[in-house]
Design a protein around this motif. Sequence first.
Motif, PDB file in Angstrom:
ATOM      1  N   LEU A 266      -8.933  -4.971   6.727  1.00  0.00           N
ATOM      2  CA  LEU A 266      -7.658  -5.201   6.046  1.00  0.00           C
ATOM      3  C   LEU A 266      -7.799  -6.434   5.164  1.00  0.00           C
ATOM      4  CD1 LEU A 266      -4.585  -4.892   5.633  1.00  0.00           C
ATOM      5  CD2 LEU A 266      -4.254  -5.995   7.847  1.00  0.00           C
ATOM      6  N   GLY A 267      -7.297  -6.358   3.929  1.00  0.00           N
ATOM      7  CA  GLY A 267      -7.464  -7.456   2.994  1.00  0.00           C
ATOM      8  C   GLY A 267      -8.733  -7.267   2.178  1.00  0.00           C
ATOM      9  N   PHE A 329      -5.425 -11.517   6.546  1.00  0.00           N
ATOM     10  CA  PHE A 329      -4.855 -10.951   5.317  1.00  0.00           C
ATOM     11  C   PHE A 329      -3.727 -11.826   4.772  1.00  0.00           C
ATOM     12  CE2 PHE A 329      -1.232  -8.117   4.000  1.00  0.00           C
ATOM     13  CZ  PHE A 329      -1.650  -7.918   2.695  1.00  0.00           C
ATOM     14  N   THR A 423      -3.541   0.904   6.598  1.00  0.00           N
ATOM     15  CA  THR A 423      -3.814  -0.534   6.562  1.00  0.00           C
ATOM     16  C   THR A 423      -5.251  -0.848   6.176  1.00  0.00           C
ATOM     17  OG1 THR A 423      -4.293  -0.516   8.947  1.00  0.00           O
ATOM     18  CG2 THR A 423      -2.064  -1.145   8.292  1.00  0.00           C
ATOM     19  N   TYR A 426      -9.197  -1.037   0.644  1.00  0.00           N
ATOM     20  CA  TYR A 426      -8.374  -1.526  -0.458  1.00  0.00           C
ATOM     21  C   TYR A 426      -7.084  -0.728  -0.584  1.00  0.00           C
ATOM     22  CZ  TYR A 426     -13.009  -3.351  -1.568  1.00  0.00           C
ATOM     23  OH  TYR A 426     -14.241  -3.960  -1.487  1.00  0.00           O
ATOM     24  N   THR A 429      -4.668  -1.742   2.240  1.00  0.00           N
ATOM     25  CA  THR A 429      -4.203  -3.100   1.975  1.00  0.00           C
ATOM     26  C   THR A 429      -3.166  -3.109   0.861  1.00  0.00           C
ATOM     27  OG1 THR A 429      -6.344  -4.013   2.650  1.00  0.00           O
ATOM     28  CG2 THR A 429      -4.926  -5.425   1.317  1.00  0.00           C
ATOM     29  N   TYR A 433       0.554  -4.550   1.225  1.00  0.00           N
ATOM     30  CA  TYR A 433       0.969  -5.640   0.340  1.00  0.00           C
ATOM     31  C   TYR A 433       2.245  -5.271  -0.418  1.00  0.00           C
ATOM     32  CZ  TYR A 433       0.627  -9.341  -3.198  1.00  0.00           C
ATOM     33  OH  TYR A 433       0.875 -10.424  -4.002  1.00  0.00           O
TER      34      TYR A 433
END
Length: 455
Positions: A266-267, A329, A423, A426, A429, A433
């Motif tokens: 994640l992130g 994240f 989750t 990319y 994420t 986001y």
Amino acid sequence: MTGNPASKNAVSTTNACKLCTPLGASLAFKGVEGAVPFLHGSQGCATYMRRYIISHFREPIDIASSALGEKHAVYGGGPNLKKGILNVMKKYSPSLVGVASTCLTETIGDDMGLILHEFRNDFGDLDLPDVVHVSTPSYQGTHSDGFNRAVHALVDQLADPEAAKSERVALFPGMVSPADIRLLKDIFREYGLTPTVLPDISETLDGPALEDYEPVASGGTPVSEIKALSGAAASVEFGSCLPKDSAGLCLEKRFGIENDRLRIPLGIRGADALHDVLCELSGLECMPRRYKLERGRLVDAYVDGHKYVFGKRAVVYGEENLVVALTAFLAEIGVQPVLVGTGAEGKGIAASIEAACEGVLPELPLVREGVDFHDIAEEAETMSPELVLGNSKGQRYARAWNAPLIRVGFPIHDRFGGQRLKTVSYEGTQELYDRIVNALIEKKQSDSPVGWGYI
């Protein structure tokens, strides 16, 4: 920084930040093709597990039980366990029965390994399914412990030492969503890799509408692929706080299969680590263009949304491997996690968060292990959180703090579509986001006396 997990005034758990250990085992067994989870304990345990799983995944699920009563607490539950498996065979014709113990059977000392050995001897003339057992008393661990133990038991008890070598890659994704599983399988295949995902709940817990009810949902990891894992080319497992006897390390120790352990991807940094490993395993020099574009769009989104999220104070809670990934994240996008809470204990969560956030966070969050929501609420009241991330069990506290709750993890039973939330990598994420930024915008609009049409 870690805190004392027990409030000095608390005399009992009021709202646990975890679920029962055998519930996690049931989830793992549901990711095996043709498998039926079986709880060796009272009928109430199975009913409780089914309620939680159904409310999150919105799918029918059967969990068998040995249905022990008062007399079995004295005389033992062996006969009920054997009879229960025979009944499951008759009703479901399973390829595998995943037997998890409960508080009752662990307390009275039922030896499941011995009982199942006797079962195979007594009924060896029948076409028996594979039976895997795991120890999961709820007074020892959390639902994530039960999940991880069940995955380890599947590998340890089924992997065939004589299996032929293959180019397959074992993937142990942990407690991610069915949508995440589908995304991960797609990513591996884009790199030219053939994954064996264990468990694979992408269909068994998120299936299509059917004209006729299937007693055992289609999909899941074939038992034959689990048995062949001893010949896998490599293994990848997600989790920063996994036990020493994880499934990936079991393959490495017993069969010499190299294991890459990553935190949940994640992130940007988490996803980069996954794609770096996939490049290495596939022999590609760099990630496919598709993922370069996804990464670039995510960086662009970080820039566009920075003014909404930067400096916000967040409380994070839930399953230990998820909270580490979420904390890393949040640090990446400029949010300051002030409190991280989990019902797990002794997993090195604080050290994992420190390592994941090194050089990114100006101040590390307070980490509370082995807590319930009463403890989290007492601590967070003085921290003025502006954002909360976790499952549905924290809804009342987020409301009391007047902070938006971003629902992530398990269980999500007060919103629709928890099984389809992504989750990982990319793409996942980006979705998370966007949800965070929009929740903060909505909060600003709702709090304004005049409202905002354009922000």
